[in-house]
Design a protein around this motif. Structure first.
Motif, PDB file in Angstrom:
ATOM      1  N   LYS A  80       0.843  -1.190   0.000  1.00 21.34           N
ATOM      2  CA  LYS A  80       0.000   0.000   0.000  1.00 21.34           C
ATOM      3  C   LYS A  80       0.882   1.245   0.000  1.00 21.34           C
ATOM      4  O   LYS A  80       2.105   1.160   0.117  1.00 21.34           O
ATOM      5  N   GLU A  81       0.223   2.403  -0.061  1.00 18.04           N
ATOM      6  CA  GLU A  81       0.992   3.649  -0.087  1.00 18.04           C
ATOM      7  C   GLU A  81       1.810   3.836   1.195  1.00 18.04           C
ATOM      8  O   GLU A  81       2.949   4.297   1.151  1.00 18.04           O
ATOM      9  N   GLU A  82       1.251   3.440   2.324  1.00 17.76           N
ATOM     10  CA  GLU A  82       1.983   3.591   3.582  1.00 17.76           C
ATOM     11  C   GLU A  82       3.222   2.697   3.628  1.00 17.76           C
ATOM     12  O   GLU A  82       4.208   3.010   4.299  1.00 17.76           O
ATOM     13  N   VAL A 106       9.387  11.292   8.025  1.00 15.83           N
ATOM     14  CA  VAL A 106       8.701  10.075   7.592  1.00 15.83           C
ATOM     15  C   VAL A 106       7.771   9.562   8.693  1.00 15.83           C
ATOM     16  O   VAL A 106       6.610   9.210   8.432  1.00 15.83           O
ATOM     17  N   ILE A 107       8.260   9.516   9.932  1.00 12.37           N
ATOM     18  CA  ILE A 107       7.420   9.040  11.034  1.00 12.37           C
ATOM     19  C   ILE A 107       6.247   9.991  11.264  1.00 12.37           C
ATOM     20  O   ILE A 107       5.114   9.562  11.520  1.00 12.37           O
ATOM     21  N   TRP A 111       2.297   8.946  10.959  1.00 11.81           N
ATOM     22  CA  TRP A 111       1.426   9.217  12.106  1.00 11.81           C
ATOM     23  C   TRP A 111       0.230  10.099  11.717  1.00 11.81           C
ATOM     24  O   TRP A 111      -0.927   9.763  11.981  1.00 11.81           O
ATOM     25  N   LYS A 112       0.526  11.214  11.043  1.00  7.66           N
ATOM     26  CA  LYS A 112      -0.517  12.208  10.773  1.00  7.66           C
ATOM     27  C   LYS A 112      -1.366  11.869   9.540  1.00  7.66           C
ATOM     28  O   LYS A 112      -2.576  12.100   9.535  1.00  7.66           O
ATOM     29  N   GLU A 113      -0.708  11.356   8.484  1.00 12.65           N
ATOM     30  CA  GLU A 113      -1.436  11.109   7.236  1.00 12.65           C
ATOM     31  C   GLU A 113      -2.047   9.715   7.166  1.00 12.65           C
ATOM     32  O   GLU A 113      -3.103   9.523   6.562  1.00 12.65           O
ATOM     33  N   TYR A 114      -1.370   8.738   7.789  1.00 16.29           N
ATOM     34  CA  TYR A 114      -1.836   7.354   7.663  1.00 16.29           C
ATOM     35  C   TYR A 114      -2.358   6.780   8.976  1.00 16.29           C
ATOM     36  O   TYR A 114      -2.768   5.620   9.023  1.00 16.29           O
ATOM     37  N   GLY A 115      -2.330   7.581  10.037  1.00 10.54           N
ATOM     38  CA  GLY A 115      -2.919   7.170  11.307  1.00 10.54           C
ATOM     39  C   GLY A 115      -2.218   6.015  11.995  1.00 10.54           C
ATOM     40  O   GLY A 115      -2.850   5.289  12.767  1.00 10.54           O
TER      41      GLY A 115
END
Length: 261
Positions: A80-82, A106-107, A111-115
Motif C-alpha cells: 500500500k501507499e503507507e 517520515v514518522i 502518524w498524521k497522514e496514515y494514522g
C-alpha cells in the motif's frame, strides 16, 4: 518480491524519505565501483496502485540517471501507499547513517497522514517504541528546532526537550539559549521544566470587561438624578447658598399647595 527490468522514468521518488548519506570520500569510492562493476545490488521499489516508488537505493538510481541508461533492474515489493514509507524507513535505517530529521519527517507522515501509532510503526520497522514516540513529538516542533536537528547542532534528546514547550516561539527562544550556552540534555530538560512550572504559576489573562456605568447624583435643587459629569459646583458664599436653598424650599411648597385639593 520479484526482479523486474524497468525504465528509469517509471520510478517515482517520494519527496519525504530517509536516505543514508556518506562523506565525500566514500561517495567517490561508490561512484568508481559503479563504473567498474555496475550495480551489483538492484534498488528496491514498492508497487502501489500500479506505480513504482523507490524506497531504497537512491544513490544507485541517480547513477543510472547520470549514465543515461535506458533500463535498470529493480526489486519490486507489492504494498500500500503507507508501505512505501515504512519500507524506506526500515531499509535505509539498516544501511547506516541517516539524518534524524528525515526520519522525523517520515514518522510524522505515517502518524498524521496514515494514522499509524508508535506500536504499529514499531511492528513494521523494528525501531524502539520510545524512540518513535520521541520523533513523533519532534515532528510537531518549530521549523528552527527541526532545522537545528538536521544540521546536527542538537541531538534527539535536545530536540525532544525543546518540543515539550507549548509554543514555537518559546521553543525558538530556548533554542537560542541552547546555541549560546550548549546545555547538556539533562540541564536543558531541567530548564524546560522550570519554564513550564513558571508558566503554570502565572494566572491566566482575563480580558477587561466593560466598565460599570457612572454613578447617578441627585441634584439638591431640582431633585433629579443626573450623571456625575453633569453636576456643577460653582463657588457659592454662605448667604447666596442660603438664598438658593430657601428659594427651592418655597418653590416646592408652592408646588405642593398648587397640587393640593
Amino acid at each position: 518480491m520479484k526482479l523486474r527490468t524497468v525504465k528509469p522514468g517509471e520510478i517515482n521518488v517520494p519527496e519525504t524519505r530517509v536516505t543514508s548519506f556518506w562523506d565525500s570520500e566514500l561517495l567517490e569510492i561508490f561512484k568508481a565501483s559503479i563504473k567498474a562493476m555496475g550495480i551489483l545490488e538492484p534498488p528496491v521499489c514498492v508497487e502501489s496502485d500500479g506505480k513504482l516508488f523507490l524506497v531504497d537505493g537512491l544513490h544507485r538510481f541517480e547513477e543510472v540517471l547520470h549514465s543515461g541508461a535506458a533500463t535498470l533492474q529493480v526489486v519490486v515489493l507489492p504494498g500500500k501507499e503507507e508501505d512505501v514509507y515504512l519500507t524506506n524507513l526500515l531499509l535505509n535505517r539498516l544501511r547506516g547513517k541517516t539524518k534524524v530529521s528525515e526520519m522525523v519527517q517520515v514518522i510524522g507522515l505515517l502518524w498524521k497522514e496514515y494514522g499509524l501509532n508508535s506500536e504499529k510503526i514499531q511492528e513494521r520497522t523494528g525501531l524502539p517504541r520510545d524512540y518513535i514516540e520521541r520523533l513523533m513529538v519532534i515532528s510537531e516542533a518549530s521549523e528552527a528546532v527541526r532545522g537545528a536537528l538536521d544540521e546536527e547542532e542538537i541531538g534527539v534528546g535536545h530536540a525532544y526537550a525543546l518540543s515539550k514547550l507549548p509554543t514555537h516561539d518559546m521553543q525558538d527562544d530556548m533554542l537560542r539559549q541552547q546555541r549560546l550556552y550548549r546545555f547538556r540534555v539533562k540541564d536543558l530538560e531541567g530548564l524546560v521544566r522550570q519554564t513550564l512550572d513558571i508558566r503554570a504559576e502565572v494566572p491566566p489573562f482575563t480580558p477587561l470587561t466593560e466598565p460599570p456605568p457612572p454613578p447617578k447624583i441627585r441634584c439638591f435643587y431640582c431633585d433629579q438624578e443626573v450623571d456625575l459629569a453633569k453636576i456643577a459646583n460653582p463657588a457659592t458664599c454662605i448667604t447666596c447658598s442660603g438664598i438658593l436653598v430657601e428659594a427651592v424650599r418655597v418653590a416646592r411648597s408652592q408646588d405642593a399647595v398648587a397640587g393640593g385639593p
